[in-house]
Design a protein around this motif. Structure first.
Motif, short mmCIF file in Angstrom:
data_model
loop_
_atom_site.label_atom_id
_atom_site.label_comp_id
_atom_site.label_asym_id
_atom_site.label_seq_id
_atom_site.Cartn_x
_atom_site.Cartn_y
_atom_site.Cartn_z
N VAL A 170 0.84 -1.20 0.00
CA VAL A 170 0.00 0.00 0.00
C VAL A 170 0.87 1.25 0.00
CG1 VAL A 170 -1.66 1.32 1.37
CG2 VAL A 170 -1.96 -1.15 1.09
N ASN A 171 1.91 1.24 0.81
CA ASN A 171 2.80 2.41 0.86
C ASN A 171 3.52 2.63 -0.46
OD1 ASN A 171 2.13 2.90 3.53
ND2 ASN A 171 3.81 1.64 4.34
N ALA A 172 3.87 1.49 -1.10
CA ALA A 172 4.54 1.62 -2.41
C ALA A 172 3.59 2.24 -3.43
CB ALA A 172 5.02 0.25 -2.88
N LEU A 173 2.31 1.84 -3.44
CA LEU A 173 1.34 2.43 -4.36
C LEU A 173 1.08 3.90 -4.02
CD1 LEU A 173 -1.25 -0.46 -4.81
CD2 LEU A 173 0.35 0.44 -6.51
N TYR A 174 1.09 4.20 -2.71
CA TYR A 174 0.90 5.60 -2.31
C TYR A 174 2.03 6.48 -2.87
CZ TYR A 174 0.70 9.69 0.72
OH TYR A 174 0.67 10.97 1.20
N ASP A 175 3.25 6.00 -2.70
CA ASP A 175 4.40 6.77 -3.22
C ASP A 175 4.31 6.92 -4.74
OD1 ASP A 175 5.38 6.98 -0.64
OD2 ASP A 175 6.72 5.23 -0.82
N THR A 176 3.78 5.86 -5.38
CA THR A 176 3.70 5.89 -6.86
C THR A 176 2.72 6.94 -7.33
OG1 THR A 176 4.27 3.55 -6.99
CG2 THR A 176 3.18 4.52 -8.91
N TYR A 177 1.50 6.98 -6.74
CA TYR A 177 0.52 7.93 -7.26
C TYR A 177 0.85 9.36 -6.79
CZ TYR A 177 -2.50 8.59 -3.06
OH TYR A 177 -3.01 8.92 -1.83
N LYS A 202 -5.99 1.96 -7.60
CA LYS A 202 -5.31 0.74 -7.14
C LYS A 202 -4.89 0.84 -5.67
CE LYS A 202 -3.44 -0.78 -11.60
NZ LYS A 202 -2.19 -1.06 -12.35
N HIS A 203 -4.39 2.01 -5.34
CA HIS A 203 -3.97 2.22 -3.95
C HIS A 203 -5.15 2.12 -3.00
CE1 HIS A 203 -3.55 4.95 -0.46
NE2 HIS A 203 -2.35 4.35 -0.34
N ASP A 204 -6.25 2.76 -3.37
CA ASP A 204 -7.43 2.74 -2.49
C ASP A 204 -7.99 1.32 -2.33
OD1 ASP A 204 -7.12 5.42 -2.20
OD2 ASP A 204 -8.67 5.97 -3.68
N ALA A 205 -7.99 0.56 -3.47
CA ALA A 205 -8.48 -0.82 -3.40
C ALA A 205 -7.59 -1.67 -2.49
CB ALA A 205 -8.54 -1.42 -4.80
N LEU A 206 -6.27 -1.49 -2.65
CA LEU A 206 -5.33 -2.25 -1.81
C LEU A 206 -5.40 -1.82 -0.36
CD1 LEU A 206 -3.29 -4.50 -2.27
CD2 LEU A 206 -1.49 -2.80 -2.46
#
Length: 366
Positions: A170-177, A202-206
């Protein structure tokens, strides 16, 4: 009064000793005193030994008194049955079984008193044994519960690790967006464009999956922790239940075994002391010269033995004479015609009765 009591304890014949010298009376009074005090020591030893078994004062005293009286009777019998013959070798052979019995009695008497004398040292040995038993008991009980508890703790670690991995994703997706929005990565276009929106979804779903996973794993972890707490409670209960058994490990056999772990020399000296006390009446009688009491007792026993032998010989002579007289009587009447005629008549009657009985039996068969 006390002198008479000790003479009775020696097993000597008081009527014979009354006519003996004071020195002879004092000798047997000393032997009787040794027998009496040996019985007292046996009473004390048995009472202490039984107290460690029954843990009741009155019961221990009662049975200890019975044991003391038994030892008193045995010692009195041993001393009174040793007769002075004037031959040292014969007297020693006569006393050897009694000495062996005295050794056994000395062992039985000395052991409980050794337990009392070395009580503090024995308690220290028992304390060390109890501590070792407590540790061994806890180790054995832990072997029953530790594998299960370890397995459950590994499950908790696995569930927590799943959460950590999901949080990292989740943190990785947060950093990505965020980087996409700032234009530092991805399309490198500043602003919240379609790519940003896709990565944000994707981040919100994860993140939703993470929240669901935390909820589910927290519930599982709570259940597992409850099970672990129950197992630890069972372990503590088992320890608390078995510990009193270990604490009560101080009975007679445990104390005897603990005494065996102490240096043997002090116990050996105490045993030798009681052996000397127990055998002293026997050796006192063996080593003492043949006195007036012994001569008078031997004279009395010899007179009785002579009288018995005379009566026996007289009875044998009477019986032999009676046999001879009977032989002569039957030899004389053997040739009398009157006796022959009478027996011939009776024999004839008997044969007639037998013939009639046989005839009736055969007739019934036909």
């Amino acid at each position: 009064m006390l002198k008479k009591f000790f003479i009775i304890c020696s097993g000597a014949d008081t009527h014979i000793l009354e006519d003996c010298s004071i020195g002879e009376q004092n000798k047997y009074a000393g032997i009787g005193a040794t027998v009496f005090f040996t019985a007292v020591m046996a009473f004390i030893a048995a009472s202490y030994a039984l107290y460690t078994v029954f843990d009741n004062l009155y019961t221990s005293i009662f049975f200890g008194l019975i044991w003391g009286l038994l030892i008193f009777n045995l010692d009195r019998y041993i001393v009174s049955t040793i007769n002075k013959t004037g031959n040292a070798i014969d007297e020693l052979i006569q006393a050897s079984p009694r000495i062996a019995l005295a050794v056994i009695i000395a062992i039985v008497i000395s052991k409980p008193l050794e337990l009392k004398i070395f009580e503090k040292e024995i308690n220290q040995v028992l304390l060390e044994q109890k501590n070792a038993m407590s540790l061994a008991n806890k180790t054995q009980l832990a072997e029953q519960y530790t594998p299960t508890i370890t397995s459950l703790q590994n499950q908790i670690s696995s569930l927590q690790n799943d959460i950590v991995i999901k949080e990292a994703e989740v943190n990785a997706l947060y950093d990505t967006y965020i980087a996409e929005a700032e234009g530092t990565a991805g399309t490198k276009l500043l602003g919240k464009g379609p790519v940003y929106k896709e990565k944000r979804e994707k981040h919100d779903a994860l993140l939703a999956e993470l929240q669901q996973l935390k909820t589910e794993n927290k519930e599982k972890i709570n259940n597992i922790e409850t099970e672990i707490a129950s197992l630890k409670g069972d372990y503590d209960t088992q320890v608390a239940t078995t510990q009193p058994i270990i604490n009560n490990f101080d009975g007679l056999m445990a104390r005897v075994n603990a005494l065996g772990k102490l240096p043997w020399l002090p116990s050996f000296f105490i045993f030798m002391l009681f052996l000397a006390i127990e055998t002293s009446p026997i050796f006192a009688k063996l080593l003492s010269p043949k006195g007036a009491y012994d001569f008078k007792l031997e004279d009395q026993e010899s007179a009785l033995k002579t009288n018995v032998l005379q009566n026996k010989n007289q009875c044998e002579a009477l019986l032999k004479t009676d046999y001879a007289i009977n032989d002569r009587i039957y030899s004389d009447i053997e040739k009398e015609d009157e006796l022959y005629t009478y027996k011939r008549k009776k024999a004839r009657e008997l044969m007639q009765l037998q013939a009639d009985a046989f005839y009736k039996k055969q007739k019934n068969i036909l």
